[in-house]
Scaffold this motif. Structure first.
Motif, PDB file in Angstrom:
ATOM      1  N   ASN A  26      75.224  18.991  56.520  1.00 24.39           N
ATOM      2  CA  ASN A  26      74.479  19.632  57.559  1.00 24.39           C
ATOM      3  C   ASN A  26      72.947  19.438  57.278  1.00 24.39           C
ATOM      4  OD1 ASN A  26      76.809  20.796  58.429  1.00 24.39           O
ATOM      5  ND2 ASN A  26      76.749  22.355  57.173  1.00 24.39           N
ATOM      6  N   ALA A  27      72.477  18.327  56.601  1.00 20.39           N
ATOM      7  CA  ALA A  27      71.283  18.251  56.251  1.00 20.39           C
ATOM      8  C   ALA A  27      70.799  16.994  57.302  1.00 20.39           C
ATOM      9  CB  ALA A  27      70.952  17.654  54.830  1.00 20.39           C
ATOM     10  N   PHE A  28      69.432  17.218  57.868  1.00 17.39           N
ATOM     11  CA  PHE A  28      68.787  16.341  58.619  1.00 17.39           C
ATOM     12  C   PHE A  28      67.662  15.505  57.919  1.00 17.39           C
ATOM     13  CE2 PHE A  28      71.418  19.071  61.169  1.00 17.39           C
ATOM     14  CZ  PHE A  28      72.083  17.970  61.970  1.00 17.39           C
ATOM     15  N   LYS A  29      67.459  14.184  58.359  1.00 15.24           N
ATOM     16  CA  LYS A  29      66.303  13.775  57.921  1.00 15.24           C
ATOM     17  C   LYS A  29      65.237  13.487  58.819  1.00 15.24           C
ATOM     18  CE  LYS A  29      64.524   9.767  55.097  1.00 15.24           C
ATOM     19  NZ  LYS A  29      64.704   8.217  54.568  1.00 15.24           N
ATOM     20  N   ASN A  74      64.804  30.703  56.187  1.00 12.64           N
ATOM     21  CA  ASN A  74      65.890  29.837  56.040  1.00 12.64           C
ATOM     22  C   ASN A  74      66.007  28.551  56.471  1.00 12.64           C
ATOM     23  OD1 ASN A  74      67.153  32.801  57.925  1.00 12.64           O
ATOM     24  ND2 ASN A  74      68.077  32.422  56.187  1.00 12.64           N
ATOM     25  N   VAL A  75      64.899  27.930  56.743  1.00 13.72           N
ATOM     26  CA  VAL A  75      64.640  26.654  56.989  1.00 13.72           C
ATOM     27  C   VAL A  75      64.303  25.782  55.608  1.00 13.72           C
ATOM     28  CG1 VAL A  75      63.404  24.694  58.280  1.00 13.72           C
ATOM     29  CG2 VAL A  75      64.134  26.927  59.232  1.00 13.72           C
ATOM     30  N   VAL A  89      67.565  21.702  56.083  1.00 14.12           N
ATOM     31  CA  VAL A  89      68.741  22.253  56.542  1.00 14.12           C
ATOM     32  C   VAL A  89      68.413  23.710  56.841  1.00 14.12           C
ATOM     33  CG1 VAL A  89      70.060  21.074  54.639  1.00 14.12           C
ATOM     34  CG2 VAL A  89      68.985  23.288  54.073  1.00 14.12           C
ATOM     35  N   VAL A  90      69.225  24.285  57.526  1.00 14.12           N
ATOM     36  CA  VAL A  90      69.116  25.727  57.975  1.00 14.12           C
ATOM     37  C   VAL A  90      70.168  26.607  57.151  1.00 14.12           C
ATOM     38  CG1 VAL A  90      69.066  27.400  59.842  1.00 14.12           C
ATOM     39  CG2 VAL A  90      68.016  24.858  59.916  1.00 14.12           C
ATOM     40  N   THR A  91      69.741  27.593  56.448  1.00 16.08           N
ATOM     41  CA  THR A  91      70.927  28.358  55.941  1.00 16.08           C
ATOM     42  C   THR A  91      71.268  29.530  56.865  1.00 16.08           C
ATOM     43  OG1 THR A  91      69.140  29.815  54.888  1.00 16.08           O
ATOM     44  CG2 THR A  91      69.888  27.913  53.474  1.00 16.08           C
ATOM     45  N   ASP A  92      72.415  29.889  56.463  1.00 15.15           N
ATOM     46  CA  ASP A  92      73.048  31.105  57.473  1.00 15.15           C
ATOM     47  C   ASP A  92      72.377  32.376  56.771  1.00 15.15           C
ATOM     48  OD1 ASP A  92      74.563  33.087  58.310  1.00 15.15           O
ATOM     49  OD2 ASP A  92      76.535  31.927  58.165  1.00 15.15           O
ATOM     50  N   VAL A  97      73.647  31.573  51.375  1.00 20.54           N
ATOM     51  CA  VAL A  97      74.099  30.304  50.318  1.00 20.54           C
ATOM     52  C   VAL A  97      74.726  29.350  51.108  1.00 20.54           C
ATOM     53  CG1 VAL A  97      73.907  31.970  48.436  1.00 20.54           C
ATOM     54  CG2 VAL A  97      75.910  31.979  49.838  1.00 20.54           C
ATOM     55  N   THR A  98      74.889  29.259  52.251  1.00 21.43           N
ATOM     56  CA  THR A  98      75.723  28.332  53.258  1.00 21.43           C
ATOM     57  C   THR A  98      74.725  27.972  54.320  1.00 21.43           C
ATOM     58  OG1 THR A  98      76.518  30.043  54.701  1.00 21.43           O
ATOM     59  CG2 THR A  98      78.090  29.214  52.614  1.00 21.43           C
ATOM     60  N   THR A  99      75.088  26.716  54.605  1.00 22.97           N
ATOM     61  CA  THR A  99      74.313  26.186  55.853  1.00 22.97           C
ATOM     62  C   THR A  99      74.798  26.379  57.190  1.00 22.97           C
ATOM     63  OG1 THR A  99      75.390  24.019  55.484  1.00 22.97           O
ATOM     64  CG2 THR A  99      73.299  24.432  54.305  1.00 22.97           C
ATOM     65  N   VAL A 100      74.135  26.293  58.108  1.00 28.80           N
ATOM     66  CA  VAL A 100      74.392  26.603  59.375  1.00 28.80           C
ATOM     67  C   VAL A 100      74.960  25.137  59.645  1.00 28.80           C
ATOM     68  CG1 VAL A 100      73.735  26.976  62.125  1.00 28.80           C
ATOM     69  CG2 VAL A 100      72.660  28.078  60.120  1.00 28.80           C
ATOM     70  N   PRO A 101      76.170  25.094  60.707  1.00 30.28           N
ATOM     71  CA  PRO A 101      76.704  23.772  61.211  1.00 30.28           C
ATOM     72  C   PRO A 101      75.754  22.849  61.521  1.00 30.28           C
ATOM     73  CG  PRO A 101      78.267  25.538  61.580  1.00 30.28           C
ATOM     74  CD  PRO A 101      77.085  26.239  61.020  1.00 30.28           C
TER      75      PRO A 101
END
Length: 224
Positions: A26-29, A74-75, A89-92, A97-101
């Motif tokens: 769920n990470a973006f460059k 969260n970002v 990434v954007v966390t929940d 401790v988890t990322t947004v899909p």
């Protein structure tokens, strides 16, 4: 108490480090070309610009879902380079401790791409989300209605056709008059006829024609 707080922060930092890293789930460059876009007016990418980027991503997430409670915290950004590129990434917000899909993040970015670009004075080519396809710019509506443009073109064609017909009619009329004049001039010329194979001038019916033989006889006699 302080030890517990430090331990908690350490655990959160380690968790965030695991969440935000190259090619993480769920990470973006992101790749930014400020110098290419703005030239001499290019600004420096610093902590303030990073904060603005986080704010714009949080804004996009909140605008994408009215129930979203995404905050700037969260970002997460990581692997920031001088050129400028980084991962995020954007966390929940509920678990942190988890990322947004990734599909939700991608949809939110695509929905608000123009707003994000405008915030940094960039375009899809100079602010690139490498895993997110570029969005098409909304079509530019002409200031003049399309029907009015079509009407103007049709009207111009009609006027051009009328002018063509008038000009061609005038030319045909002139040509006809010229041919008629030439025909009349030919008829007015002295006609030459053949009499016993010898060309003779046509008689002038109004003035008559003097016979040369009788004219010679008249000259032999003097008047009384």
């Amino acid at each position: 108490m302080l030890r517990t707080l430090l331990l908690t922060l350490s655990v959160v930092a380690i968790a965030h480090a695991e969440l935000c890293k190259p090619d993480a789930q769920n990470a973006f460059k992101v790749r930014i070309s400020i110098k290419t876009a703005l030239g001499d007016n290019a600004y420096a990418w610093d902590a303030n610009e990073e904060y603005l980027f986080k704010a714009m991503v949080a804004f996009a997430m909140r605008r994408y879902s009215s129930k979203s409670t995404t905050q700037i915290s969260n970002v997460l950004l990581c692997n920031v380079t001088d050129r400028v590129s980084f991962w995020f990434v954007v966390t929940d917000s509920s678990k942190n401790v988890t990322t947004v899909p990734g599909s939700e993040v991608e949809a939110a970015i695509r929905m608000n791409r123009n707003r994000i670009n405008s915030a940094f004075l960039l375009t899809d080519k100079t602010l690139q989300f490498l895993k997110i396809t570029s969005t098409l710019s909304p079509p530019v509506e002409p200031s003049t209605p399309v029907w009015l443009i079509v009407f103007g073109v049709v009207l111009c064609l009609i006027v051009a056709g009328i002018v063509f017909l008038i000009v061609s009619g005038i030319q045909k009329h002139k040509k006809k008059n010229k041919e008629s004049t030439e025909r009349e001039n030919l008829e007015e010329k002295v006609e030459v006829t053949l009499e016993n194979g010898i060309p003779c001038e046509a008689l002038d019916l109004k003035a008559g024609h003097i016979n040369g033989i009788f004219a010679a006889d008249d000259e032999r006699f003097t008047s009384l």
